[in-house]
Write an enzyme that holds these catalytic residues in place. Structure first.
Site, PDB file in Angstrom:
ATOM      1  CG  ASP A  49      -0.418  -0.033   2.711  1.00 20.07           C
ATOM      2  OD1 ASP A  49       0.996   0.022   2.650  1.00 20.07           O
ATOM      3  OD2 ASP A  49      -1.154   0.087   3.341  1.00 20.07           O
ATOM      4  CG  ASP A  88       0.302  -4.053   2.091  1.00 14.72           C
ATOM      5  OD1 ASP A  88       0.417  -4.633   2.939  1.00 14.72           O
ATOM      6  OD2 ASP A  88       1.167  -3.109   2.008  1.00 14.72           O
ATOM      7  CE  LYS A 118       3.178  -5.753   3.986  1.00 10.95           C
ATOM      8  NZ  LYS A 118       2.637  -4.783   4.596  1.00 10.95           N
ATOM      9  CD  GLU A 120       0.300  -1.322   8.103  1.00  8.04           C
ATOM     10  OE1 GLU A 120      -0.308  -0.353   9.034  1.00  8.04           O
ATOM     11  OE2 GLU A 120       0.615  -0.755   7.104  1.00  8.04           O
ATOM     12  CD  GLU A 183       7.637  -0.156   7.903  1.00 10.63           C
ATOM     13  OE1 GLU A 183       6.722  -0.877   7.797  1.00 10.63           O
ATOM     14  OE2 GLU A 183       7.782   0.885   7.429  1.00 10.63           O
TER      15      GLU A 183
HETATM   16  O1  KIV Z   1       3.490  -1.255   1.653  1.00  6.17           O
HETATM   17  C1  KIV Z   1       4.771  -1.540   1.743  1.00  6.17           C
HETATM   18  O2  KIV Z   1       5.491  -1.174   0.837  1.00  6.17           O
HETATM   19  C2  KIV Z   1       5.172  -2.360   2.834  1.00  6.17           C
HETATM   20  C3  KIV Z   1       6.656  -2.822   2.895  1.00  6.17           C
HETATM   21  C4  KIV Z   1       7.331  -1.404   3.252  1.00  6.17           C
HETATM   22  C5  KIV Z   1       6.851  -3.726   3.809  1.00  6.17           C
HETATM   23  O3  KIV Z   1       4.393  -2.609   3.704  1.00  6.17           O
END
Ligand code: KIV
Length: 266
Positions: A49, A88, A118, A120, A183
């Site tokens: 994202d 994401d 993915k 968070e 992160e």
């Molecule tokens: O959105 C993204 O690019 C990420 C990475 C930095 C892990 O979540």
């Protein structure tokens, strides 16, 4: 939906940890860059994202929508042959209950060619991770600095609460995550979490002790001029190279040097 298997599967990705193979990941947001990253033999591609910032020009990752993530992931999916493809889940597509999270992640899987999502979170998202996994949707978790919570965290800061971070990582693993992004956390803490987990840790600003590393494609290639975060190592200055090429084209046109005979039809 195209269900053709890719070279790297989710179980293979997880097994790289036990095999002691360092895992490389990069972001990609379109067909051409995904082809390039895939051709380089990178094990995992994330449609992050972060595209909200580096592609769309927003100040943070909050504005990008589910539709926009799917639009970019479709392009990337058409290019990838070798890498594991992860997409994401944008804010707030997994904060509206487990049912809505499955619906949204299901759309990502059905409409792109990705293998996993993915999201968070750790302890607070454990029920969502478990729900997605029980629906057959592989999940990579993302702990430490969670950019979607930038307002709550008060900025993009290194996260140092070791107890909380360890609890988040363990909760994500327990809920069924197959990997976890760490992160911007202290390197010593990342080493401890990595040693504690069965699943691979993928670091960004988390030191050398993680099982793998991820960077934003534009940062790696020097396409984001200005102040780079400490954890970024630019491996090229593509901004400088591209700017120079565009200026030379501009000058050639102004001076009637381009197009020359070689670029002209008789
Ligand atoms: O959105 C993204 O690019 C990420 C990475 C930095 C892990 O979540």
């Amino acid at each position: 939906m195209n269900t053709e298997p890719r070279a790297i599967t989710v179980p293979q990705f997880t097994a790289f940890k036990a095999a002691g193979r360092k895992i490389t990941m990069l972001t990609a947001y379109d067909y051409a860059t995904a082809q390039l990253v895939d051709a380089a033999g990178i094990e995992g591609i994330l449609v992050g994202d972060s595209l909200s910032m580096v592609v769309q020009g927003h100040a943070n990752t909050l504005p990008v929508t589910l539709e926009e993530m799917i639009y970019h992931a479709e392009m990337v999916g058409r290019a990838v042959r070798h890498a594991l493809l992860v997409v994401d889940m944008p804010f707030p597509s997994f904060h509206l209950g487990v049912h809505r999270a499955i619906e949204n992640a299901g759309r990502i899987l059905k409409e792109t060619r990705c293998q996993a999502v993915k999201l968070e979170g750790g302890v607070e998202q454990a029920d969502v991770i478990a729900g997605l996994v029980s629906a057959g949707i592989p999940v990579m978790a993302h702990c430490g600095l969670r950019p979607q919570s930038v307002h709550q965290l008060g900025g993009y800061r290194v996260q140092r609460d070791g107890e909380r971070l360890m609890a988040d990582a363990l909760a994500a693993q327990q809920a069924g995550a197959f990997g976890i992004v760490l992160e911007c956390i202290p390197a010593t803490l990342a080493v401890r979490i990595t040693a504690e987990l069965r699943i691979p840790t993928i670091g960004i600003g988390a030191g050398i002790g993680c099982d793998g590393q991820i960077l934003v494609f534009h940062d790696l290639l020097g396409l984001t001029p200005g102040r780079l975060p400490k954890h970024v190592k630019p491996y090229a200055d593509l901004h400088g190279v591209a700017l120079d090429a565009v200026k030379r084209y501009r000058d050639d046109v102004r001076q009637a040097i381009f197009p020359a005979a070689e670029q002209t039809f008789e």
